[in-house]
Structures are given as structure tokens and as C-alpha cells.
Design an enzyme around this catalytic site. Structure first.
Site, PDB file in Angstrom:
ATOM      1  N   HIS A 157       0.848  -1.186   0.000  1.00  0.00           N
ATOM      2  CA  HIS A 157       0.000   0.000   0.000  1.00  0.00           C
ATOM      3  C   HIS A 157       0.886   1.238   0.000  1.00  0.00           C
ATOM      4  CE1 HIS A 157       0.655  -1.176   4.212  1.00  0.00           C
ATOM      5  NE2 HIS A 157       0.521   0.086   4.548  1.00  0.00           N
ATOM      6  N   ILE A 158       0.403   2.273  -0.641  1.00  0.00           N
ATOM      7  CA  ILE A 158       1.151   3.517  -0.806  1.00  0.00           C
ATOM      8  C   ILE A 158       0.379   4.630  -0.102  1.00  0.00           C
ATOM      9  CG2 ILE A 158       2.160   5.138  -2.461  1.00  0.00           C
ATOM     10  CD1 ILE A 158       1.908   2.798  -4.553  1.00  0.00           C
TER      11      ILE A 158
END
Length: 324
Positions: free
Chosen positions: A296-297
Site C-alpha cells: 500500500h502507498i
């Protein structure tokens, strides 16, 4: 054949009944010496005046009239222009993303019979083989992991036909239309051997509830609000496929994520004029602070004065190294 021999053939020995021979040689030179038959066909198509005239007629008969009526475009003779001027890079990315979504949705509803390029093949893959390949792939692209319901899946020759690849089960894999069109005929990677795990029942980002919280989706990724936001508007961009971290994401997933983040940051700026910057980052591994083992960013909006001294930004992951 040497360069001199090729020149001699072109100048003195080539017997022509049409433009095809020099057109093919020129296309191969432009492509660096190697191209698929489909790539060559695309070059031929550009030179085929009858096809160009056909699509000129189709454009004038339908989309041009409809879009002019809605004041989306304008035309002056042969010149067509978009009425929305001076689009930024982010705005262009958003428009392209929306158009891609519309295209894929239409294909999903109507099937491949509209004008799908696969129908142009003189030697289509038999339905029995296509079924076995797509079944073995579990309805996912074996490169980026996107589901068939999100983007049409193609059956790809691992060793390209232009390099002697056979139309047999051992040489076929499932790729989404985007990955398949991006693959060059020099590549013979067998993506079936790549780890492509299904949803992890213990992973919070694999749960249906997580995807239901999506504020936006783009192909193989979706975005949600961070449940423990660093600042107001803090978002997470997450691949749908379960994969450990940013480094394990496919190129397709990263491209989808980059495009989505451009759209999201523009939306955040439009909704909150106090936002003056962003932090973008991904924690990879326990020692780097990753708490959910699903890539996830983070997209973190920043406002003037939200900390006393913002210098150093992401360097603050090691506090004593933040200021330098």
C-alpha cells in the site's frame, strides 16, 4: 544479408506489384530490426488510404456529431479540437483514466464483437484452448493480477508466433488487454510461474469490506481513507491482488497506482485549498514500519503549519536524520 546487399536488393532486384515490400522493410528498420506481424499490420493500416477514409467517414457520421452537440468538441473543416483547454498533466491523466474505464465497461457489457483487435487474427486461438488457459489463470491476468471483470483477458503466446511460438497449451498464458498490448515480441517471459497469490483471508486489505470502502478505483488498484490518518485526507492506494509490498507489485499495478495518485492529489487540492504539498511513500518490511503485509502507498496531504518544521519530509522515518 549485409547492408550493401540489402541496398542492392532494394535498388536493383526488388520487383513490386504493390507497396508492401518496401513498406515492410521500412517498418522493420523503424522497429529496430524485429517486429510482430501485428505491429507490421498496424504500420500497413496507417498507409491504407481506404481504411483511413472509412474511419474518417465513421468519425464524421457519429462521434463527431454527438460530441459537438454536447459542446465537448469543436470542428473547423478537417480540424477537430477539445473545447476544454489548457488541461494540466494531472487533469489529462484523469480524463484518460475515465475514458479507459468507459471503454472497458463497454467491452465487458457487449463482448469482444465490437471491434476487438483479436477478431482480426486469421489464425485465432481455438475456443477449447482459450477456455483451458483462462481457467488455469483463475480469471486473472498472470502479469498484473487484475480480474477479468475489471479488464478483458487475452490469451498470449509466451514465445511469440513471430519467433516460432506454437499455439499450444504449453505456450499460452492469460494477460489482460493492457499487459498484452504492452508486451513486445522480444519478450518470452512465462508469467504463469510468477507468484500470484489469491486473496489472503487474514489480510485486512483483502477483505470485501476494504474494497467496499474504496473512494476510487483504477484498473488493478483502489484507494481508501486511512483509518488512522496522519493528516486530514490521508489516503492509501492498494493493489487488489494480495502482494507483500511495493517491490512485489507488477509494473501494471505501479502504473495504475501512479495514475490514480495523480488524480487523487488533484482532487484533494481542489477540495481543500489549504493543501500545499504531499508526502508519498510505502513502508516495506517490519523494520521499515510496515504493519499490514499487503502493498500500500500512502498519499498524505500537507498544509502550511501542520508541523513546526517540515524540512526533511520522509527522512523523518529516522528522526535524528530528518534535519540536515
Amino acid at each position: 544479408m549485409t547492408y550493401e546487399e540489402l541496398v542492392d536488393f532494394l535498388e536493383h532486384k526488388m520487383s513490386m506489384s504493390h507497396v508492401y515490400q518496401p513498406l515492410l522493410v521500412r517498418a522493420l528498420v523503424d522497429a529496430g530490426g524485429v517486429a510482430t506481424v501485428r505491429q507490421l499490420a498496424q504500420v500497413f493500416l496507417v498507409q491504407d488510404e481506404s481504411q483511413l477514409l472509412y474511419y474518417e467517414k465513421r468519425i464524421k457520421e457519429m462521434p463527431l456529431k454527438v460530441l459537438k452537440r454536447h459542446e465537448v468538441i469543436a470542428s473547423d473543416g478537417q480540424l477537430v479540437s477539445l473545447n476544454t483547454k489548457n488541461l494540466t498533466l494531472v487533469q489529462k491523466a484523469h480524463i484518460r483514466m475515465l475514458c479507459e474505464q468507459k471503454l472497458q465497461s463497454f467491452v465487458q457489457k457487449r463482448g469482444i464483437g465490437i471491434w476487438d483487435y483479436r477478431l482480426l487474427d486469421d489464425d485465432p486461438i481455438p475456443d477449447s484452448l482459450r477456455f483451458l488457459v483462462l481457467k488455469a489463470a483463475g480469471g486473472r491476468c498472470q502479469l498484473c493480477g487484475i480480474l477479468a471483470k475489471e479488464r478483458p483477458l487475452d490469451v498470449d503466446h509466451i514465445i511469440p508466433r513471430s519467433r516460432g511460438g506454437k499455439t499450444e497449451l504449453a505456450n499460452l498464458q492469460a494477460l489482460c488487454s493492457k499487459c498484452n498490448r504492452s508486451k513486445r515480441n522480444q519478450d518470452d517471459t512465462d508469467f504463469r510461474s510468477w507468484p500470484l497469490p489469491s486473496a489472503d483471508p487474514t489480510c485486512v486489505f483483502c477483505q470485501p469490506e476494504a474494497i467496499s470502502r474504496a473512494v476510487e478505483k483504477n484498473g488493478s488498484v483502489f484507494a481508501i481513507q486511512d483509518r488512522y490518518p496522519v493528516t486530514s485526507g490521508h489516503l492509501l492506494v492498494i493493489p487488489i491482488r494480495h502482494t507483500p509490498d511495493w517491490f512485489s507489485m507488477t509494473q501494471g499495478e505501479r502504473l495504475d497506482a501512479d495514475q490514480l495518485m495523480c488524480v487523487l492529489q488533484a482532487r484533494i487540492r481542489a477540495e481543500d485549498t489549504k493543501v500545499a504539498g504531499f508526502n508519498v511513500g510505502s513502508n516495506c518490511g517490519d523494520v521499515a514500519g510496515q504493519t499490514v503485509a499487503h502493498a500500500h502507498i500512502h498519499l498524505v496531504p500537507r498544509r502550511s503549519g501542520d508541523v513546526a518544521d517540515p524540512r526533511g519530509g520522509v527522512r523523518g522515518v529516522i528522526p535524528e536524520k530528518r534535519i540536515y
